[in-house]
Design an enzyme around this catalytic site. Sequence first.
Site, PDB file in Angstrom:
ATOM      1  CB  THR A 121      -0.772  -0.043   1.391  1.00 45.14           C
ATOM      2  OG1 THR A 121      -1.645  -1.192   1.207  1.00 45.14           O
ATOM      3  CG2 THR A 121      -1.770   1.195   1.288  1.00 45.14           C
ATOM      4  N   GLY A 122       0.505   2.256  -0.654  1.00 47.46           N
ATOM      5  CA  GLY A 122       0.976   3.671  -0.447  1.00 47.46           C
ATOM      6  C   GLY A 122       1.492   4.241  -1.908  1.00 47.46           C
ATOM      7  CB  SER A 123       3.076   7.272  -2.840  1.00 49.03           C
ATOM      8  OG  SER A 123       4.287   7.217  -2.202  1.00 49.03           O
ATOM      9  CG  ASP A 164       4.305  -2.624   1.103  1.00 46.35           C
ATOM     10  OD1 ASP A 164       3.931  -1.506   0.652  1.00 46.35           O
ATOM     11  OD2 ASP A 164       3.690  -3.067   2.180  1.00 46.35           O
ATOM     12  CE  LYS A 217       5.602  -1.912   4.828  1.00 48.11           C
ATOM     13  NZ  LYS A 217       5.218  -0.921   3.727  1.00 48.11           N
ATOM     14  N   GLY A 218       3.999   1.962   7.832  1.00 47.11           N
ATOM     15  CA  GLY A 218       2.853   2.385   8.280  1.00 47.11           C
ATOM     16  C   GLY A 218       2.125   3.803   8.252  1.00 47.11           C
ATOM     17  N   GLY A 261       0.620   4.896   5.886  1.00 47.63           N
ATOM     18  CA  GLY A 261      -0.679   4.838   5.156  1.00 47.63           C
ATOM     19  C   GLY A 261      -1.588   3.787   6.290  1.00 47.63           C
ATOM     20  CD  GLU A 307       1.914  -1.550   4.344  1.00 44.36           C
ATOM     21  OE1 GLU A 307       1.572  -0.564   3.609  1.00 44.36           O
ATOM     22  OE2 GLU A 307       2.643  -1.263   5.167  1.00 44.36           O
ATOM     23  CE  LYS A 319       9.435   8.011   1.278  1.00 43.08           C
ATOM     24  NZ  LYS A 319       8.574   6.898   0.514  1.00 43.08           N
TER      25      LYS A 319
END
Length: 220
Positions: free
Chosen positions: A32-34, A84, A97-98, A100, A106, A124
């Site tokens: 999930t995410g951009s 991911d 992570k998280g 989102g 995930e 990142k």
Amino acid sequence: MRTSNQVDREKQLAAEAAADLVEDGMTVGLGTGSTVAFLLPALARRHRNIRCVATSPHTADLAQQLGIDVAPFTELAILDLAIDGTDQITPDGWLVKGGGAAHTREKLVAITANRFIVIADSTKPVAVLKGPIPIELLAFGLGSTLRRLGDVTLRAVPSSPDGGIIADYHGPLVNPRETAARLSGTPGLIEHGLFPPEMVTTAIIGRGDQVEVIDYRGGK
């Protein structure tokens, strides 16, 4: 300072490189995410015969709109590959992570996969992890859990798809493994956003017009 267009270009390059690792017949976990938003059309363009599980309703909807087969996770006990993004990654492979709020799903998808591929842009990677750490909490006994955890703020966002309360832990992060163990050992906390290096197989990081591939297979 990288522009938004440059960052998007790096995300695209990392996503395309990860999509090239997906082969016909695979079962694939979709994050999930951009950055994953670039992965989904890259997968669709390759017309692979794959079955996927998605870590969020948003990812599932986007994937299905692109013609990607998304199955309930109850039907797939083992995944060949999970892909991911990440909010932070250290040189030795620790992740945060998280951002989102999908970190519980995930992490479950990542641990189920034979290979976990992390895709990211060049903003990142970090020398050391920085807080806060996303967490998901049971609504039942929330006050008790918050008191025992200490420095936590609740996010003004909807509950997770599984009914959990989304929050952020602002406590010490000198030793990620010790912090992860403390969070995991707190009753009432469903999951946290610290992912240890042994979960990660490969990181693919977009840097300018190239991709850097980091192999962590020794830990997987």
